[in-house]
Design a protein around this motif. Structure first.
Motif, PDB file in Angstrom:
ATOM      1  N   PRO A 142       0.819  -1.214   0.000  1.00  0.00           N
ATOM      2  CA  PRO A 142       0.000   0.000   0.000  1.00  0.00           C
ATOM      3  C   PRO A 142       0.852   1.263   0.000  1.00  0.00           C
ATOM      4  N   LEU A 143       2.003   1.203   0.672  1.00  0.00           N
ATOM      5  CA  LEU A 143       2.880   2.367   0.701  1.00  0.00           C
ATOM      6  C   LEU A 143       3.429   2.668  -0.691  1.00  0.00           C
ATOM      7  N   THR A 144       3.823   1.628  -1.409  1.00  0.00           N
ATOM      8  CA  THR A 144       4.323   1.824  -2.773  1.00  0.00           C
ATOM      9  C   THR A 144       3.235   2.402  -3.667  1.00  0.00           C
ATOM     10  N   GLN A 145       2.019   1.861  -3.560  1.00  0.00           N
ATOM     11  CA  GLN A 145       0.918   2.366  -4.372  1.00  0.00           C
ATOM     12  C   GLN A 145       0.665   3.838  -4.098  1.00  0.00           C
ATOM     13  N   ALA A 146       0.745   4.227  -2.831  1.00  0.00           N
ATOM     14  CA  ALA A 146       0.500   5.617  -2.465  1.00  0.00           C
ATOM     15  C   ALA A 146       1.634   6.540  -2.898  1.00  0.00           C
ATOM     16  N   CYS A 147       2.876   6.042  -2.810  1.00  0.00           N
ATOM     17  CA  CYS A 147       4.044   6.890  -3.061  1.00  0.00           C
ATOM     18  C   CYS A 147       4.495   6.929  -4.513  1.00  0.00           C
ATOM     19  N   ARG A 148       4.059   5.974  -5.339  1.00  0.00           N
ATOM     20  CA  ARG A 148       4.547   5.911  -6.713  1.00  0.00           C
ATOM     21  C   ARG A 148       4.313   7.217  -7.493  1.00  0.00           C
ATOM     22  N   PRO A 149       3.131   7.870  -7.391  1.00  0.00           N
ATOM     23  CA  PRO A 149       2.966   9.140  -8.125  1.00  0.00           C
ATOM     24  C   PRO A 149       3.982  10.199  -7.716  1.00  0.00           C
ATOM     25  N   VAL A 150       4.276  10.272  -6.422  1.00  0.00           N
ATOM     26  CA  VAL A 150       5.283  11.222  -5.947  1.00  0.00           C
ATOM     27  C   VAL A 150       6.648  10.874  -6.513  1.00  0.00           C
ATOM     28  N   MET A 151       6.994   9.587  -6.488  1.00  0.00           N
ATOM     29  CA  MET A 151       8.299   9.151  -6.966  1.00  0.00           C
ATOM     30  C   MET A 151       8.466   9.416  -8.457  1.00  0.00           C
ATOM     31  N   LYS A 152       7.413   9.194  -9.228  1.00  0.00           N
ATOM     32  CA  LYS A 152       7.482   9.451 -10.672  1.00  0.00           C
ATOM     33  C   LYS A 152       7.681  10.945 -10.949  1.00  0.00           C
TER      34      LYS A 152
ATOM     35  N   VAL B   1      14.883   7.292  -7.782  1.00  0.00           N
ATOM     36  CA  VAL B   1      14.222   7.587  -6.512  1.00  0.00           C
ATOM     37  C   VAL B   1      13.911   6.271  -5.801  1.00  0.00           C
ATOM     38  N   PHE B   2      14.345   6.173  -4.541  1.00  0.00           N
ATOM     39  CA  PHE B   2      14.140   4.984  -3.730  1.00  0.00           C
ATOM     40  C   PHE B   2      13.090   5.238  -2.648  1.00  0.00           C
ATOM     41  N   LEU B   3      12.372   4.181  -2.292  1.00  0.00           N
ATOM     42  CA  LEU B   3      11.448   4.200  -1.166  1.00  0.00           C
ATOM     43  C   LEU B   3      11.880   3.111  -0.195  1.00  0.00           C
ATOM     44  N   VAL B   4      12.145   3.491   1.058  1.00  0.00           N
ATOM     45  CA  VAL B   4      12.579   2.522   2.060  1.00  0.00           C
ATOM     46  C   VAL B   4      11.738   2.684   3.320  1.00  0.00           C
ATOM     47  N   VAL B   5      11.666   1.634   4.106  1.00  0.00           N
ATOM     48  CA  VAL B   5      10.970   1.684   5.386  1.00  0.00           C
ATOM     49  C   VAL B   5      11.908   1.189   6.472  1.00  0.00           C
ATOM     50  N   ARG B   6      11.680   1.673   7.681  1.00  0.00           N
ATOM     51  CA  ARG B   6      12.470   1.192   8.805  1.00  0.00           C
ATOM     52  C   ARG B   6      11.935  -0.145   9.269  1.00  0.00           C
TER      53      ARG B   6
ATOM     54  N   VAL C 263      11.817  -0.842  -0.485  1.00  0.00           N
ATOM     55  CA  VAL C 263      10.525  -1.323  -0.968  1.00  0.00           C
ATOM     56  C   VAL C 263      10.380  -1.161  -2.475  1.00  0.00           C
ATOM     57  N   HIS C 264      10.878  -0.026  -3.013  1.00  0.00           N
ATOM     58  CA  HIS C 264      10.596   0.265  -4.418  1.00  0.00           C
ATOM     59  C   HIS C 264      11.647   1.217  -4.983  1.00  0.00           C
ATOM     60  N   LEU C 265      11.838   1.117  -6.283  1.00  0.00           N
ATOM     61  CA  LEU C 265      12.757   1.997  -7.018  1.00  0.00           C
ATOM     62  C   LEU C 265      12.075   2.491  -8.283  1.00  0.00           C
TER      63      LEU C 265
ATOM     64  N   HIS D 299       7.560  19.006  -0.694  1.00  0.00           N
ATOM     65  CA  HIS D 299       6.376  19.608  -1.305  1.00  0.00           C
ATOM     66  C   HIS D 299       5.478  18.540  -1.925  1.00  0.00           C
ATOM     67  N   GLU D 300       6.060  17.615  -2.665  1.00  0.00           N
ATOM     68  CA  GLU D 300       5.261  16.604  -3.358  1.00  0.00           C
ATOM     69  C   GLU D 300       4.592  15.648  -2.375  1.00  0.00           C
ATOM     70  N   ILE D 301       5.283  15.280  -1.307  1.00  0.00           N
ATOM     71  CA  ILE D 301       4.684  14.400  -0.314  1.00  0.00           C
ATOM     72  C   ILE D 301       3.509  15.096   0.364  1.00  0.00           C
ATOM     73  N   ARG D 302       3.687  16.357   0.718  1.00  0.00           N
ATOM     74  CA  ARG D 302       2.602  17.104   1.358  1.00  0.00           C
ATOM     75  C   ARG D 302       1.427  17.317   0.407  1.00  0.00           C
ATOM     76  N   ARG D 303       1.732  17.487  -0.872  1.00  0.00           N
ATOM     77  CA  ARG D 303       0.668  17.752  -1.844  1.00  0.00           C
ATOM     78  C   ARG D 303      -0.134  16.500  -2.170  1.00  0.00           C
ATOM     79  N   VAL D 304       0.556  15.404  -2.401  1.00  0.00           N
ATOM     80  CA  VAL D 304      -0.105  14.179  -2.845  1.00  0.00           C
ATOM     81  C   VAL D 304      -0.478  13.273  -1.674  1.00  0.00           C
ATOM     82  N   LEU D 305       0.330  13.289  -0.632  1.00  0.00           N
ATOM     83  CA  LEU D 305       0.129  12.377   0.494  1.00  0.00           C
ATOM     84  C   LEU D 305       0.077  13.140   1.813  1.00  0.00           C
ATOM     85  N   PRO D 306      -0.944  13.955   2.027  1.00  0.00           N
ATOM     86  CA  PRO D 306      -0.989  14.745   3.265  1.00  0.00           C
ATOM     87  C   PRO D 306      -0.989  13.895   4.519  1.00  0.00           C
ATOM     88  N   GLN D 307      -1.450  12.640   4.412  1.00  0.00           N
ATOM     89  CA  GLN D 307      -1.441  11.750   5.567  1.00  0.00           C
ATOM     90  C   GLN D 307      -0.038  11.274   5.910  1.00  0.00           C
TER      91      GLN D 307
END
Length: 258
Positions: free
Chosen positions: A87-97, A107-112, A120-122, A241-249
């Motif tokens: 679910p995190l990848t699905q939510a973050c992919r638009p920001v990453m693109k 652009v990498f996405l990682v979790v602790r 998680v995703h590249l 900016h992109e995280i706040r705009r697309v993923l305010p949560q």
């Protein structure tokens, strides 16, 4: 703890979810029933009944010696299952693109995950580096990567010292001592993002909250020649900016010690 809008008729589920979230937040060290009562405002009997039901379902386990509650095997199974369609990848992919288009770099996405970070995703840039793809699905000790440094900076100063002590030998293999980790953490907190450059490669990382009790981070990695300090600051601002705009949560916060 994340606040959610109550749905009429779902009070029992809301209570169970609140308890489960607090148990998850204290999973590593364990949480006592009295603390759960204090955190949720439930009376002791109600809290005990709900937690006992969660334990029966395998979502919670109770340590026989200490009486403290931890997440159970079923909670782990649910989390592992969702990694197939994260679910995190699905939510973050638009920001990453968007960040790939802005930067041209990967652009990498990682979790602790405990003392480590899990990739998680590249999203690859216009000049992909073949070795980068090998990082997806891999783990690194916190601090051994630009996104990982951003996650490390969320630890308190005391927790950082204990973390280093647990992994002293592995850090030594990478020629990383405690003073270096402390310097990286301090710089990350001051800037609001992490920045490294080594071996012709540079990167910028930004951490953000994942749900009620997790931490994730994004990083932009590319050739050192393409990521001077001035551009690093610009890209960090674009990430925020992109995280706040697309993923305010998932609003990013400057890493501060608890």
């Amino acid at each position: 703890m994340t606040q959610t809008r109550a749905i009429p008729g779902a009070q029992s589920i809301d209570r169970a979810t609140a308890l489960l979230r607090w148990i998850a937040a204290g999973h590593a060290s364990g949480t006592a029933l009295r603390e759960l009562v204090q955190r949720t405002g439930l009376d002791r009997t109600t809290a005990w009944r709900i937690v006992s039901s969660l334990e029966q379902q395998g979502l919670v386990s109770k340590d026989a010696d200490s009486g403290l509650y931890h997440l159970g095997i079923e909670a782990m199974a649910l989390g592992a299952t969702c990694m197939e369609r994260s679910p995190l990848t699905q939510a973050c992919r638009p920001v990453m693109k968007t960040l790939v288009r802005l930067s041209g770099d990967s652009v990498f996405l990682v979790v602790r995950s405990g003392d480590s970070s899990y990739c998680v995703h590249l999203e690859e840039g216009v000049h992909p580096v073949r070795s980068f793809a090998l990082n997806v699905g891999g783990t690194r000790l916190l601090g051994l990567g630009v996104a990982s440094i951003a996650l490390l900076a969320t630890l308190s100063d005391e927790a950082l010292v204990h973390h280093y002590a647990r992994h002293r030998d592995e850090y030594a293999d990478h020629d990383v001592g405690l003073p270096k980790l402390q310097r990286w953490v301090s710089q990350t907190r001051q800037r609001g993002h992490s920045h490294i450059h080594a071996g012709g490669v540079a990167g910028v990382g930004l951490q953000f909250r994942m749900g009620s009790c997790g931490n994730a981070a994004m990083s932009i990695i590319g050739p050192k020649s393409r990521l001077p300090r001035s551009r690093v600051d610009e890209l960090a601002q674009a990430m925020r900016h992109e995280i706040r705009r697309v993923l305010p949560q998932l609003t990013p916060d400057s890493p501060q010690p608890p």
